[in-house]
Every structure is written in C-alpha cells, then in structure tokens.
Write a protein that holds these residues in place. Structure first.
Motif, PDB file in Angstrom:
ATOM      1  N   VAL A  21      56.697  77.963  68.809  1.00 27.26           N
ATOM      2  CA  VAL A  21      55.860  77.913  67.609  1.00 27.26           C
ATOM      3  C   VAL A  21      56.754  77.755  66.385  1.00 27.26           C
ATOM      4  O   VAL A  21      57.822  78.346  66.304  1.00 27.26           O
ATOM      5  CB  VAL A  21      54.962  79.178  67.512  1.00 27.26           C
ATOM      6  N   TYR A  23      57.870  78.614  62.969  1.00 25.32           N
ATOM      7  CA  TYR A  23      57.713  79.869  62.238  1.00 25.32           C
ATOM      8  C   TYR A  23      59.002  80.155  61.464  1.00 25.32           C
ATOM      9  O   TYR A  23      60.087  79.809  61.919  1.00 25.32           O
ATOM     10  CB  TYR A  23      57.453  81.006  63.247  1.00 25.32           C
ATOM     11  N   GLU A  51      43.458  74.020  66.427  1.00 25.90           N
ATOM     12  CA  GLU A  51      44.060  75.202  65.811  1.00 25.90           C
ATOM     13  C   GLU A  51      44.044  76.360  66.803  1.00 25.90           C
ATOM     14  O   GLU A  51      43.047  76.604  67.464  1.00 25.90           O
ATOM     15  CB  GLU A  51      43.318  75.606  64.538  1.00 25.90           C
ATOM     16  N   ARG A  84      48.224  78.091  63.965  1.00 27.34           N
ATOM     17  CA  ARG A  84      49.010  76.864  63.992  1.00 27.34           C
ATOM     18  C   ARG A  84      48.191  75.737  64.605  1.00 27.34           C
ATOM     19  O   ARG A  84      47.410  75.952  65.531  1.00 27.34           O
ATOM     20  CB  ARG A  84      50.291  77.038  64.825  1.00 27.34           C
ATOM     21  N   GLU A  88      52.450  72.063  65.319  1.00 27.57           N
ATOM     22  CA  GLU A  88      53.351  73.192  65.102  1.00 27.57           C
ATOM     23  C   GLU A  88      53.573  73.999  66.384  1.00 27.57           C
ATOM     24  O   GLU A  88      54.066  75.116  66.345  1.00 27.57           O
ATOM     25  CB  GLU A  88      52.782  74.093  64.010  1.00 27.57           C
TER      26      GLU A  88
END
Length: 104
Positions: A21, A23, A51, A84, A88
């Motif tokens: 992910v 981040y 999402e 996300r 992403e």
C-alpha cells in the motif's frame, strides 16, 4: 438494505488479501506523496468498485490499544488504516509480504 458493492470483492484485491500500500513512512511528509513508500498491508474491506479500506502492517506506526489492559503487547497494537484506490495498491505474494513485515 445492504449495499451490494460492499458485499462483492475485487478479484485482484479480495478482503483479507496481503498487498503493498502507498503510505507515508516514518519521517515522510504526509502531504508530499513523492516521499511515500510501498509498505506491507492487507485489505480490510472493499468500499466501492475502486476503493478499499486497508490496514498498514508496520509495527513502527502501531499504537497501543486504548481499551486493552496490556495494550502495548505486540498482538494488541493497533496499526493505521486508510482508504486507497487500486492505483495505490500492489499485489504481492504471501511469502514476500512476510519477509517485508519481518524486516520492518
């Protein structure tokens, strides 16, 4: 009435799957995505077609559970979660994901 979208899993990122992910790592500027990194995480649930709600599985970011007597024990730490979209998130093998988690 339940939302049908929330009950369906994206085949690429099903609920519970491990992944990378996008981040901000420790010390990065949360507002400057150029400083972010791909970190190990897992899908908590898919919120809509593109999402997901994701937990970032990095103990450096974890905080003690406020309602747990021994909240600072590793199994009681709370890792951050975020929303996300698929751009992403990156799929990753379970074996590589475990190696990444152990190295952090």
């Amino acid at each position: 009435m339940r939302n049908k979208i929330n009950e369906e899993n994206d085949p690429q990122f099903p609920n519970g799957s491990t992944l990378l992910v996008w981040y901000p790592p420790c010390g990065a500027d949360a507002h400057d995505r150029c400083t972010w990194a791909w970190l190990p995480g897992s899908i908590l649930r898919q919120c809509c077609p593109d999402e997901c709600y994701v937990v970032v599985k990095v103990l450096d970011f974890a905080e003690p559970g406020p309602n747990v007597p021994n909240g600072d024990a590793p199994e009681d730490l709370l890792c951050p979660a975020c929303f996300r979209d698929s751009s992403e998130l990156r799929p990753i093998s379970e074996e590589r994901w475990m190696r990444l988690r152990e190295s952090r």
